[in-house]
Design an enzyme around this catalytic site. Structure first.
Site, short mmCIF file in Angstrom:
data_model
loop_
_atom_site.label_atom_id
_atom_site.label_comp_id
_atom_site.label_asym_id
_atom_site.label_seq_id
_atom_site.Cartn_x
_atom_site.Cartn_y
_atom_site.Cartn_z
N CYS A 1 0.82 -1.22 0.00
CA CYS A 1 0.00 0.00 0.00
C CYS A 1 0.85 1.27 0.00
CB CYS A 1 -0.94 0.00 1.19
SG CYS A 1 -1.91 -1.50 1.28
N HIS B 1 -3.57 6.74 3.24
CA HIS B 1 -3.95 5.48 2.59
C HIS B 1 -5.37 5.13 3.01
CE1 HIS B 1 -4.15 1.49 1.20
NE2 HIS B 1 -3.94 0.91 2.37
N ASN C 1 -10.26 -0.52 -0.20
CA ASN C 1 -8.79 -0.39 -0.11
C ASN C 1 -8.19 -0.91 -1.42
OD1 ASN C 1 -6.07 -0.77 0.39
ND2 ASN C 1 -6.36 -1.69 2.41
O1 UT7 Z 1 -3.90 -1.79 3.39
C1 UT7 Z 1 -2.94 -2.25 4.30
C2 UT7 Z 1 -3.29 -1.88 5.64
N1 UT7 Z 1 -4.47 -2.59 6.06
C3 UT7 Z 1 -5.14 -2.14 7.09
O2 UT7 Z 1 -4.74 -1.11 7.57
C4 UT7 Z 1 -6.27 -2.92 7.64
C5 UT7 Z 1 -6.27 -2.74 9.12
N2 UT7 Z 1 -7.30 -3.51 9.86
C6 UT7 Z 1 -8.61 -3.23 9.77
O3 UT7 Z 1 -9.06 -2.41 9.00
C7 UT7 Z 1 -9.52 -3.95 10.75
O4 UT7 Z 1 -8.74 -4.66 11.66
C8 UT7 Z 1 -10.55 -4.91 10.08
C9 UT7 Z 1 -11.61 -4.11 9.36
C10 UT7 Z 1 -9.85 -5.86 9.14
C11 UT7 Z 1 -11.26 -5.73 11.15
O5 UT7 Z 1 -11.89 -4.85 12.10
P1 UT7 Z 1 -11.71 -5.08 13.65
O6 UT7 Z 1 -12.50 -4.07 14.33
O7 UT7 Z 1 -10.23 -5.14 13.92
O8 UT7 Z 1 -12.40 -6.47 13.87
P2 UT7 Z 1 -11.82 -7.81 14.49
O9 UT7 Z 1 -10.90 -8.47 13.52
O10 UT7 Z 1 -11.31 -7.54 15.86
O11 UT7 Z 1 -13.11 -8.67 14.61
C12 UT7 Z 1 -14.20 -8.32 15.48
C13 UT7 Z 1 -15.30 -9.33 15.32
C14 UT7 Z 1 -14.83 -10.77 15.35
O12 UT7 Z 1 -15.83 -11.53 15.97
P3 UT7 Z 1 -15.71 -11.97 17.53
O13 UT7 Z 1 -14.43 -12.76 17.59
O14 UT7 Z 1 -15.63 -10.68 18.29
O15 UT7 Z 1 -16.94 -12.75 17.76
C15 UT7 Z 1 -14.75 -11.17 13.90
O16 UT7 Z 1 -14.92 -12.55 13.69
O17 UT7 Z 1 -15.91 -9.15 14.03
C16 UT7 Z 1 -15.92 -10.39 13.33
N3 UT7 Z 1 -15.79 -10.11 11.92
C17 UT7 Z 1 -16.85 -9.86 11.12
N4 UT7 Z 1 -18.17 -9.82 11.37
C18 UT7 Z 1 -18.99 -9.51 10.35
C19 UT7 Z 1 -14.67 -10.02 11.17
N5 UT7 Z 1 -14.97 -9.71 9.89
C20 UT7 Z 1 -16.32 -9.60 9.85
C21 UT7 Z 1 -17.23 -9.30 8.81
N6 UT7 Z 1 -18.55 -9.28 9.11
N7 UT7 Z 1 -16.83 -9.04 7.55
#
Ligand code: UT7
Length: 325
Positions: free
Chosen positions: A112, A252, A282
């Site tokens: 990125c 980004h 993204n």
């Molecule tokens: O481009 C390079 C740089 N990339 C980035 O900067 C990406 C950085 N990371 C992010 O944007 C975020 O971490 C994500 C959007 C990928 C994820 O968001 P988050 O708030 O960190 O969520 P999480 O991974 O902590 O997941 C929270 C919950 C989990 O469920 P439990 O374990 O709390 O029951 C996941 O299983 O959300 C669940 N989850 C979803 N639920 C519905 C993860 N993906 C989804 C989804 N729909 N698509």
């Protein structure tokens, strides 16, 4: 002498993939995606549309807007992690497509951060006299390395391309400062494991879905916020700019919560921060390139405005740049 972006261009594929489309594909909701990422929809390239095709369209627009004869271009630098092939480079394919017959061509792989890295390299080339009209392209077909069964990543990415043309200038505007950094220790947190010399393509690697993006979202999130702020401050300090001098920060476009955290900590007003990820998702290296071209087209940025670019991506890599438009 400075180098200056004299024109920009971008290309987004026609096909729109909405959050409700994704609801039909994986266990997710429109509400979750909007709340956790700020993304509403993203563009997806056609099957026969590769990264070089999109990159050529973006570069073609930039050449046209800059009124540049293709023969005047002496270098093409393409940032991508989704090249058409291992080789020839995507830059060489764009060089051929656009008839840039006097140009050398190379790709930059910095995920990125690729566009900001490529701009900084082009700036150095111009200052050293190695080239004087450079096409910098960033193009990504993220849909080809996305696991469409993995809800934690497939909701994030989109396809597209952006381009900028750089030339030397004696005016007191252009690229003011830049900063590039990497930390390979965290490479495993954002990776496409297979397809290279470490794990060549095999029936097993395909079965294990190892050709798709694997990401530890939470950890990437935290470092991304920290490093984009750090890079922005470094280039602002070097350029002698205070927060109030900034017309626009173009970060980004990975996650609206990341952008909000950066804006808040840098004490930037809402209208000082560019956001388009709601429509594009993204697009990796292409994200800042598309954003810059869009802000240019919409005249959000005007002559002599101070702009900060801040990127973060796999590697890890991060980069910042200060420009006077
Ligand atoms: O481009 C390079 C740089 N990339 C980035 O900067 C990406 C950085 N990371 C992010 O944007 C975020 O971490 C994500 C959007 C990928 C994820 O968001 P988050 O708030 O960190 O969520 P999480 O991974 O902590 O997941 C929270 C919950 C989990 O469920 P439990 O374990 O709390 O029951 C996941 O299983 O959300 C669940 N989850 C979803 N639920 C519905 C993860 N993906 C989804 C989804 N729909 N698509």
């Amino acid at each position: 002498m400075k180098s200056r972006i004299i024109s920009t261009g971008y290309y987004l594929p026609q096909k729109v993939l909405t959050n409700s489309d994704l609801e039909q594909m994986v266990d997710t909701t429109d509400k979750w995606i909007k709340q956790r990422t700020g993304i509403y929809e993203r563009r997806i390239a056609e099957q026969d549309e590769a990264s070089s095709d999109m990159g050529s369209r973006a570069a073609e627009m930039a050449l046209k807007r800059g009124n540049i004869d293709p023969k005047e271009v002496d270098a093409v630098i393409c940032a991508t992690i989704t090249p058409d092939h291992f080789f020839p480079s995507t830059a060489a394919l764009i060089q051929k497509d656009l008839g840039l017959s006097n140009a050398f061509a190379l790709d930059v792989s910095a995920a990125c951060s690729g566009f900001v890295y490529a701009l900084a390299l082009a700036d150095s080339l111009i200052k050293s006299g190695g080239a004087s009209t450079i096409v910098v392209v960033a193009t990504e077909k993220m849909s080809t390395i996305t696991d469409w069964t993995d809800r934690s990543t497939c909701i994030l990415f989109g396809d597209g391309a952006g381009a900028a043309i750089l030339r030397p200038t004696d005016e007191n505007r252009g690229i003011l400062s830049s900063h590039m950094m990497a930390d390979g220790n965290m490479g495993d947190l954002l990776i496409v494991p297979a397809g290279g010399s470490r794990i060549p393509a095999s029936t097993e690697s395909v079965k294990q879905k190892s050709h798709f993006i694997k990401m530890s979202g939470n950890e990437v999130f935290k470092v991304a916020v920290r490093k984009m702020i750090e890079s922005s401050h470094i280039v602002m300090k070097e350029a002698g700019l205070a927060t109030s001098d900034i017309r626009l920060l173009i970060p980004h476009q990975a996650n609206l919560r990341i952008i909000d955290a950066i804006s808040k900590r840098m004490r930037l007003e809402k209208d000082q921060v560019y956001v388009n990820l709601d429509r594009t998702g993204n697009t990796s290296a292409a994200s800042i390139a598309i954003s810059l071209a869009d802000a240019d087209e919409k005249k959000i940025i005007q002559k002599n405005d101070n702009i900060i670019l801040a990127s973060f991506g796999g590697g890890f890599t991060w980069a910042g740049m200060a420009l006077k438009w």
